[in-house]
Structure formats: structure tokens, C-alpha cells
Design a protein around this motif. Structure first.
Motif, PDB file in Angstrom:
ATOM      1  N   ASP A 100       0.862  -1.185   0.000  1.00 43.28           N
ATOM      2  CA  ASP A 100       0.000   0.000   0.000  1.00 43.28           C
ATOM      3  C   ASP A 100       0.896   1.231   0.000  1.00 43.28           C
ATOM      4  O   ASP A 100       2.113   1.128   0.171  1.00 43.28           O
ATOM      5  CB  ASP A 100      -0.953  -0.018   1.204  1.00 43.28           C
ATOM      6  N   PRO A 101       0.329   2.419  -0.205  1.00 45.39           N
ATOM      7  CA  PRO A 101       1.169   3.622  -0.320  1.00 45.39           C
ATOM      8  C   PRO A 101       2.091   3.849   0.881  1.00 45.39           C
ATOM      9  O   PRO A 101       3.257   4.216   0.706  1.00 45.39           O
ATOM     10  CB  PRO A 101       0.136   4.749  -0.460  1.00 45.39           C
ATOM     11  N   GLU A 102       1.590   3.642   2.090  1.00 48.48           N
ATOM     12  CA  GLU A 102       2.419   3.891   3.269  1.00 48.48           C
ATOM     13  C   GLU A 102       3.603   2.930   3.339  1.00 48.48           C
ATOM     14  O   GLU A 102       4.743   3.343   3.577  1.00 48.48           O
ATOM     15  CB  GLU A 102       1.590   3.775   4.555  1.00 48.48           C
ATOM     16  N   VAL A 176       8.598  -6.425  -5.493  1.00 46.20           N
ATOM     17  CA  VAL A 176       7.344  -5.693  -5.691  1.00 46.20           C
ATOM     18  C   VAL A 176       7.640  -4.285  -6.207  1.00 46.20           C
ATOM     19  O   VAL A 176       7.034  -3.815  -7.179  1.00 46.20           O
ATOM     20  CB  VAL A 176       6.529  -5.638  -4.392  1.00 46.20           C
ATOM     21  N   LEU A 177       8.578  -3.595  -5.555  1.00 42.43           N
ATOM     22  CA  LEU A 177       8.922  -2.237  -5.977  1.00 42.43           C
ATOM     23  C   LEU A 177       9.512  -2.232  -7.384  1.00 42.43           C
ATOM     24  O   LEU A 177       9.334  -1.274  -8.141  1.00 42.43           O
ATOM     25  CB  LEU A 177       9.914  -1.607  -4.992  1.00 42.43           C
ATOM     26  N   GLY A 178      10.212  -3.315  -7.730  1.00 42.78           N
ATOM     27  CA  GLY A 178      10.806  -3.399  -9.059  1.00 42.78           C
ATOM     28  C   GLY A 178       9.860  -3.876 -10.130  1.00 42.78           C
ATOM     29  O   GLY A 178      10.243  -3.968 -11.305  1.00 42.78           O
ATOM     30  N   THR A 182       3.336  -8.656  -8.036  1.00 40.23           N
ATOM     31  CA  THR A 182       2.391  -7.778  -7.355  1.00 40.23           C
ATOM     32  C   THR A 182       2.486  -7.957  -5.842  1.00 40.23           C
ATOM     33  O   THR A 182       3.049  -8.942  -5.346  1.00 40.23           O
ATOM     34  CB  THR A 182       0.958  -8.081  -7.790  1.00 40.23           C
ATOM     35  N   GLY A 183       1.910  -7.013  -5.119  1.00 36.50           N
ATOM     36  CA  GLY A 183       1.851  -7.139  -3.677  1.00 36.50           C
ATOM     37  C   GLY A 183       1.059  -8.360  -3.249  1.00 36.50           C
ATOM     38  O   GLY A 183       1.400  -9.024  -2.272  1.00 36.50           O
ATOM     39  N   GLU A 184       0.003  -8.670  -4.006  1.00 31.55           N
ATOM     40  CA  GLU A 184      -0.814  -9.844  -3.689  1.00 31.55           C
ATOM     41  C   GLU A 184      -0.001 -11.125  -3.843  1.00 31.55           C
ATOM     42  O   GLU A 184      -0.087 -12.042  -3.024  1.00 31.55           O
ATOM     43  CB  GLU A 184      -2.045  -9.896  -4.590  1.00 31.55           C
ATOM     44  N   ALA A 185       0.801 -11.199  -4.890  1.00 32.61           N
ATOM     45  CA  ALA A 185       1.630 -12.383  -5.107  1.00 32.61           C
ATOM     46  C   ALA A 185       2.669 -12.522  -3.999  1.00 32.61           C
ATOM     47  O   ALA A 185       2.926 -13.628  -3.502  1.00 32.61           O
ATOM     48  CB  ALA A 185       2.321 -12.307  -6.465  1.00 32.61           C
TER      49      ALA A 185
END
Length: 219
Positions: A100-102, A176-178, A182-185
Motif C-alpha cells: 500500500d502507499p504507506e 514488488v517495488l521493481g 504484485t503485492g498480492e503475489a
């Protein structure tokens, strides 16, 4: 009458300006002058509250750690009451993942600090490993508590398990950042590893195919 200056609020304003620059541009762009412009104050005021750039960097790093701590406490609180060892470990590792953004902001900013301290042995020795060591030790204690309750294989080393989980989460966060996943994965991968850790020997045996199972390999 002259308005009373809230010095802590001024320090927070300046430190958070540095954190915003670290997140969006990297710490190489966080000169004292750039921080002053981002904070909307004069360079002289930044130098008044922080005599050196290192002092400003370390103050901001302390505030970043407090932000992560507050996030972890919130996620632990939402995991159930009273929190179980597994619930605590899951909440901490899940909230670190940049989903998430934070959490993405916190992860990017820590990455900027890691890049900085790797090129400064003195800062690395004094400050680089302190927070990760504390977190790793806390996780190891929770895993040990689960082990005593029969929820983790007694043959597991809690310290090694905690170190492995944190290393995995850091790697997943980078992927994830790269844009690799995905965040879900990443969350699903973490959940799979936690399921494997918090499984007693009896559960492991039940999960294996028996000799009579149609899926068992015949000799």
C-alpha cells in the motif's frame, strides 16, 4: 506578543521534509538547502536545529523507525486480542511488505538509507543494523513461544527462522517495488512460508502422501 515556537514541531517539519526527498529522489538529493526548500523554511533555520547533515539524517531515521513501529503495532492490534505468536509474526511481516502507499513509502525510504550507510562505515556500524537486529530478535522470541506451545517443529531454530523470514520479506519487497510481482503475489508467498513454519511434525506427516495414496510414487 511573540508567538511561542514549538521546537519539536519545527524539528519534525524539517525531518519529514528530508524523508519526503529520500522517498522520491534519494538521499543524494537531500542537501540541507534542498531540505529547507522542501520544508518551506530558511537554510539558516535548518542549520539552527540540525548543526550537521548527519545529525539531520539520523534524526529523520529515528522518526522513520517510529513510523514503522506504529504501523506494526496497528497491524498486530488488528490481528486479534490477545495476539498469538503466529498472528504477531504474520502481522509484522505482512505490514513490512510494500503493498500500500504507506508501506511503499517506508520501504523506499529505508532503501535510500541503506544505500547511504553502505558507503559510510561509521554510520553503518553505529546505526545500520540496530533496527533490523531488534526486529529479528523480537520475531525469534515469538517463534520460540509458538514452538513451546507445540505450533512449530521443535527441531527449528527460532533465530534462523526469523532471519530467513525477514530476508525473504526484504527480497519480496524489492521485487514488488521493481515490478517483478504484485503485492498480492508477494503476500501469497509469505503466507505459504508461514504455513510451512507453523506446522507441527504431526501435521507435516499428515500432509505427506501415504504409501496407499493414489498420488504416492510406486517403487
Amino acid at each position: 506578543m511573540t508567538a511561542r515556537v514549538d521546537h519539536e514541531e519545527r524539528r519534525r517539519q524539517i525531518a519529514e521534509a528530508l524523508l519526503r526527498i529520500a522517498d522520491t529522489q534519494g538521499l543524494q538529493s537531500a542537501s540541507m538547502r534542498a531540505v529547507a526548500a522542501e520544508a518551506g523554511v530558511s537554510l539558516r533555520l535548518v542549520q539552527y536545529y540540525f548543526e550537521t547533515k548527519q545529525g539531520l539524517l539520523l534524526d529523520a531515521l529515528t522518526r522513520l523507525a517510529a513510523q514503522l513501529q506504529a504501523r506494526m503495532e496497528k497491524w498486530i492490534g488488528e490481528a486479534g486480542s490477545p495476539p498469538t505468536p503466529r498472528g504477531t509474526v504474520t502481522a509484522i511481516l505482512s505490514c513490512i511488505l510494500p503493498t500500500d502507499p504507506e508501506s511503499r513509502r517506508i520501504t523506499r525510504t529505508y532503501a535510500a538509507y541503506y544505500t547511504l550507510v553502505l558507503n559510510d562505515p561509521e554510520v553503518l556500524e553505529k546505526h545500520g543494523a540496530r533496527q533490523p537486529e531488534l526486529l529479528e530478535g523480537f520475531l525469534a522470541k515469538r517463534i520460540a513461544a509458538a514452538q513451546e506451545a507445540g505450533e512449530v517443529d521443535p527441531g527449528k531454530d527460532p533465530g534462523i527462522a526469523a532471519a530467513g523470514l525477514l530476508a525473504m520479506v526484504n527480497g519480496l519487497g524489492s521485487s514488488v517495488l521493481g515490478g517483478q510481482r504484485t503485492g498480492e503475489a508477494a503476500t501469497a508467498i509469505l503466507a505459504r512460508h508461514l504455513d510451512e513454519l507453523f506446522r507441527t511434525p504431526g501435521e507435516t506427516a499428515r500432509a505427506l502422501p501415504s504409501a496407499d495414496s493414489p498420488n504416492a510414487t510406486s517403487s
